[in-house]
Design a protein around this motif. Sequence first.
Motif, PDB file in Angstrom:
ATOM      1  N   GLU A  54      10.432   1.628  17.169  1.00  0.00           N
ATOM      2  CA  GLU A  54       8.978   1.800  17.588  1.00  0.00           C
ATOM      3  C   GLU A  54       9.201   3.482  17.924  1.00  0.00           C
ATOM      4  OE1 GLU A  54       6.082   0.775  20.938  1.00  0.00           O
ATOM      5  OE2 GLU A  54       6.533  -0.876  19.383  1.00  0.00           O
ATOM      6  N   GLY A  55       7.943   4.225  17.312  1.00  0.00           N
ATOM      7  CA  GLY A  55       7.942   5.636  17.626  1.00  0.00           C
ATOM      8  C   GLY A  55       7.075   6.154  16.488  1.00  0.00           C
ATOM      9  N   GLU A  56       7.068   7.654  16.590  1.00  0.00           N
ATOM     10  CA  GLU A  56       5.981   8.296  15.802  1.00  0.00           C
ATOM     11  C   GLU A  56       6.760   9.165  14.785  1.00  0.00           C
ATOM     12  OE1 GLU A  56       2.062   9.650  17.316  1.00  0.00           O
ATOM     13  OE2 GLU A  56       2.862  11.639  16.714  1.00  0.00           O
ATOM     14  N   LEU A  57       6.375   9.243  13.436  1.00  0.00           N
ATOM     15  CA  LEU A  57       7.151  10.112  12.485  1.00  0.00           C
ATOM     16  C   LEU A  57       6.098  11.104  11.881  1.00  0.00           C
ATOM     17  CD1 LEU A  57       9.159   7.175  10.695  1.00  0.00           C
ATOM     18  CD2 LEU A  57      10.006   8.848  12.167  1.00  0.00           C
ATOM     19  N   SER A  58       6.556  11.992  11.512  1.00  0.00           N
ATOM     20  CA  SER A  58       5.587  13.023  10.704  1.00  0.00           C
ATOM     21  C   SER A  58       6.086  13.161   9.531  1.00  0.00           C
ATOM     22  CB  SER A  58       5.770  14.290  11.616  1.00  0.00           C
ATOM     23  OG  SER A  58       4.917  14.203  12.984  1.00  0.00           O
ATOM     24  N   GLY A 104       0.891  -1.116   0.093  1.00  0.00           N
ATOM     25  CA  GLY A 104       0.113  -0.116  -0.059  1.00  0.00           C
ATOM     26  C   GLY A 104       0.758   1.273   0.041  1.00  0.00           C
ATOM     27  N   PHE A 105       0.223   2.330   0.147  1.00  0.00           N
ATOM     28  CA  PHE A 105       1.002   3.629   0.027  1.00  0.00           C
ATOM     29  C   PHE A 105      -0.051   4.756   0.473  1.00  0.00           C
ATOM     30  CE2 PHE A 105      -0.885   3.532  -4.060  1.00  0.00           C
ATOM     31  CZ  PHE A 105      -1.469   4.821  -4.400  1.00  0.00           C
ATOM     32  N   ILE A 106       0.535   5.696   1.259  1.00  0.00           N
ATOM     33  CA  ILE A 106      -0.086   6.976   1.829  1.00  0.00           C
ATOM     34  C   ILE A 106       0.431   8.056   1.249  1.00  0.00           C
ATOM     35  CG2 ILE A 106      -0.532   8.186   3.837  1.00  0.00           C
ATOM     36  CD1 ILE A 106       0.061   5.643   5.726  1.00  0.00           C
ATOM     37  N   VAL A 107      -0.670   8.974   0.814  1.00  0.00           N
ATOM     38  CA  VAL A 107      -0.115  10.452   0.002  1.00  0.00           C
ATOM     39  C   VAL A 107      -0.080  11.471   1.018  1.00  0.00           C
ATOM     40  CG1 VAL A 107      -0.409  11.728  -1.807  1.00  0.00           C
ATOM     41  CG2 VAL A 107      -1.158   9.378  -2.308  1.00  0.00           C
ATOM     42  N   THR A 108       0.982  11.767   1.260  1.00  0.00           N
ATOM     43  CA  THR A 108       1.074  13.028   2.367  1.00  0.00           C
ATOM     44  C   THR A 108       1.376  14.384   1.708  1.00  0.00           C
ATOM     45  OG1 THR A 108       3.509  12.975   2.776  1.00  0.00           O
ATOM     46  CG2 THR A 108       1.925  11.337   3.824  1.00  0.00           C
ATOM     47  N   GLU A 109       1.493  15.520   2.270  1.00  0.00           N
ATOM     48  CA  GLU A 109       1.610  16.575   1.586  1.00  0.00           C
ATOM     49  C   GLU A 109       3.270  16.802   1.202  1.00  0.00           C
ATOM     50  OE1 GLU A 109      -0.420  18.247   5.470  1.00  0.00           O
ATOM     51  OE2 GLU A 109       0.394  16.598   4.667  1.00  0.00           O
ATOM     52  N   VAL A 110       3.835  15.967   1.641  1.00  0.00           N
ATOM     53  CA  VAL A 110       5.419  16.169   1.199  1.00  0.00           C
ATOM     54  C   VAL A 110       5.843  14.979   0.280  1.00  0.00           C
ATOM     55  CG1 VAL A 110       6.133  17.527   3.134  1.00  0.00           C
ATOM     56  CG2 VAL A 110       6.090  15.026   3.609  1.00  0.00           C
ATOM     57  N   GLY A 111       4.793  13.862   0.041  1.00  0.00           N
ATOM     58  CA  GLY A 111       5.297  12.734  -0.580  1.00  0.00           C
ATOM     59  C   GLY A 111       4.486  11.711  -0.392  1.00  0.00           C
ATOM     60  N   VAL A 112       4.902  10.495  -0.911  1.00  0.00           N
ATOM     61  CA  VAL A 112       4.186   9.195  -0.961  1.00  0.00           C
ATOM     62  C   VAL A 112       5.046   8.205   0.048  1.00  0.00           C
ATOM     63  CG1 VAL A 112       3.351   7.047  -2.106  1.00  0.00           C
ATOM     64  CG2 VAL A 112       3.132   9.408  -3.001  1.00  0.00           C
ATOM     65  N   VAL A 113       4.418   7.625   1.111  1.00  0.00           N
ATOM     66  CA  VAL A 113       5.144   6.652   1.791  1.00  0.00           C
ATOM     67  C   VAL A 113       4.423   5.319   1.236  1.00  0.00           C
ATOM     68  CG1 VAL A 113       5.008   5.775   4.283  1.00  0.00           C
ATOM     69  CG2 VAL A 113       5.146   8.266   3.903  1.00  0.00           C
ATOM     70  N   GLY A 163       4.666  15.962   6.740  1.00  0.00           N
ATOM     71  CA  GLY A 163       3.885  16.868   6.605  1.00  0.00           C
ATOM     72  C   GLY A 163       2.827  16.986   7.823  1.00  0.00           C
ATOM     73  N   SER A 164       1.680  16.986   7.727  1.00  0.00           N
ATOM     74  CA  SER A 164       0.562  16.896   8.772  1.00  0.00           C
ATOM     75  C   SER A 164       0.178  15.431   9.387  1.00  0.00           C
ATOM     76  CB  SER A 164      -0.680  17.617   8.539  1.00  0.00           C
ATOM     77  OG  SER A 164      -1.209  17.130   7.312  1.00  0.00           O
ATOM     78  N   ARG A 165       0.700  14.482   8.542  1.00  0.00           N
ATOM     79  CA  ARG A 165       0.596  13.149   8.735  1.00  0.00           C
ATOM     80  C   ARG A 165       1.626  12.674   9.720  1.00  0.00           C
ATOM     81  NH1 ARG A 165      -2.882  11.446   4.367  1.00  0.00           N
ATOM     82  NH2 ARG A 165      -4.175   9.443   5.217  1.00  0.00           N
ATOM     83  N   ARG A 166       0.761  11.966  10.960  1.00  0.00           N
ATOM     84  CA  ARG A 166       1.575  11.269  12.013  1.00  0.00           C
ATOM     85  C   ARG A 166       1.353   9.803  11.806  1.00  0.00           C
ATOM     86  NH1 ARG A 166      -0.023  11.619  16.798  1.00  0.00           N
ATOM     87  NH2 ARG A 166      -2.290  12.173  16.420  1.00  0.00           N
ATOM     88  N   LEU A 167       2.356   9.133  11.847  1.00  0.00           N
ATOM     89  CA  LEU A 167       2.454   7.671  11.350  1.00  0.00           C
ATOM     90  C   LEU A 167       3.132   7.054  12.548  1.00  0.00           C
ATOM     91  CD1 LEU A 167       3.354   7.290   7.709  1.00  0.00           C
ATOM     92  CD2 LEU A 167       1.009   7.640   8.813  1.00  0.00           C
ATOM     93  N   GLN A 168       2.452   5.968  13.245  1.00  0.00           N
ATOM     94  CA  GLN A 168       3.140   5.427  14.476  1.00  0.00           C
ATOM     95  C   GLN A 168       3.696   4.185  14.128  1.00  0.00           C
ATOM     96  OE1 GLN A 168       0.377   4.907  17.632  1.00  0.00           O
ATOM     97  NE2 GLN A 168       1.723   3.725  18.946  1.00  0.00           N
ATOM     98  N   VAL A 169       4.872   4.200  14.079  1.00  0.00           N
ATOM     99  CA  VAL A 169       5.807   2.639  13.898  1.00  0.00           C
ATOM    100  C   VAL A 169       5.536   1.673  15.033  1.00  0.00           C
ATOM    101  CG1 VAL A 169       7.754   1.566  13.445  1.00  0.00           C
ATOM    102  CG2 VAL A 169       7.382   3.721  12.381  1.00  0.00           C
ATOM    103  N   ILE A 170       4.882   0.552  15.110  1.00  0.00           N
ATOM    104  CA  ILE A 170       4.642  -0.322  16.151  1.00  0.00           C
ATOM    105  C   ILE A 170       5.736  -1.473  15.905  1.00  0.00           C
ATOM    106  CG2 ILE A 170       2.924  -1.737  17.327  1.00  0.00           C
ATOM    107  CD1 ILE A 170       0.958   0.655  16.364  1.00  0.00           C
ATOM    108  N   ALA A 171       6.507  -1.935  16.791  1.00  0.00           N
ATOM    109  CA  ALA A 171       7.475  -3.088  16.526  1.00  0.00           C
ATOM    110  C   ALA A 171       6.495  -4.294  17.324  1.00  0.00           C
ATOM    111  CB  ALA A 171       8.526  -2.908  17.411  1.00  0.00           C
ATOM    112  N   GLY A 172       6.408  -5.147  16.525  1.00  0.00           N
ATOM    113  CA  GLY A 172       5.762  -6.484  16.959  1.00  0.00           C
ATOM    114  C   GLY A 172       6.615  -7.721  16.521  1.00  0.00           C
ATOM    115  N   GLY A 173       5.959  -8.927  16.796  1.00  0.00           N
ATOM    116  CA  GLY A 173       6.790  -9.900  16.460  1.00  0.00           C
ATOM    117  C   GLY A 173       5.951 -11.372  16.627  1.00  0.00           C
ATOM    118  N   GLY A 174       6.360 -12.146  16.270  1.00  0.00           N
ATOM    119  CA  GLY A 174       5.808 -13.586  16.493  1.00  0.00           C
ATOM    120  C   GLY A 174       5.689 -14.211  15.058  1.00  0.00           C
TER     121      GLY A 174
END
Length: 313
Positions: free
Chosen positions: A162-166, A60-69, A168-179
């Motif tokens: 794990e942590g939060e990245l911004s 997938g991808f997310i379009v933010t004001e500063v570019g595509v993730v 533009g105005s889009r806040r994306l939370q990186v979550i570290a899981g496992g298993g």
Amino acid sequence: MRWHLRLALALLAMFSAWSAAAADLDYGLQPVKVAADTYVFQGANEDFSFDNGGNIVNTGFIVTEVGVVVIDSGPSRLYGEQMRAAITKVTDLPVIRVFITHMHPDHFLGNQAYDDVPILALAGTIDGIRSQANAFTDNMYRLAGSWMRGTEAVRPDEAIDEGELSFGSRRLQVIAGGGHTPDDLMLLDHATGVLFAGDLVFHDRAPTTPHAELDIWLRSLRRIQALPVEVLVPGHGPVTRDLHPVMQTRGYLDWLEQTLNTAARSGVDMAELLYTPLPGEFDALSVMPAEFHRSVSHLYPQRERRELPRVSN
């Protein structure tokens, strides 16, 4: 000289057939909008094959004001290239980051198409790709054939915690899981409530377990249940607006864990275990009973060793 001519004609015919086949290798990727500025390419709910070219994964991808993730790059160089081309039909903004959820090849072998973009993953994912990349790639060539032409394993170039990245105005939370693997990254978009869960969640498909630790995986699923999820993107299977796939995956893994442990304590032979009747609730899961049989081969020997008594000389 006639045999030379026949040989040349035969080689020309083979080359023409190869060229025609190569021209037909189109994944047909169509981005599906699942939330504001958020898109998914949904793969087939199948096993790898020459027919699907390894396209059994959700990217997938997310379009933010500063570019595509981008989230995961797919199973081959060709997939990554076609994915990137499909993104340009949605936005003119450049791709600025690629996140790889885990080390399995259908999620990262498209990295070559993003060689000009930072590719991020958890440290364990990078280590796993480093140690097993050649085996992963060789196996995908055997399973998907010509679709893999030109594909080489490219490791993510930046470890992330794990942590939060911004963006533009889009806040994306990186979550570290496992298993599912030693490190499984999830990405939660606070603007939309979309959770890209990677292969911690399967929907209407039996989970794969070659690197699984089921108790850790189950803890990760319980953590997902506590997140503010509005749209769930599983690693495989349809996108939903509820947590049904989490409960489905958890139910299967609970049953698998109990079945393996009970069999090991009872001294059941692996060959006998393979004939275990599957509960009716799992009839809707694709790639069954094949995935159950693979899980027995992946996970049962360790449980046998744990349960069987040690004999001292």
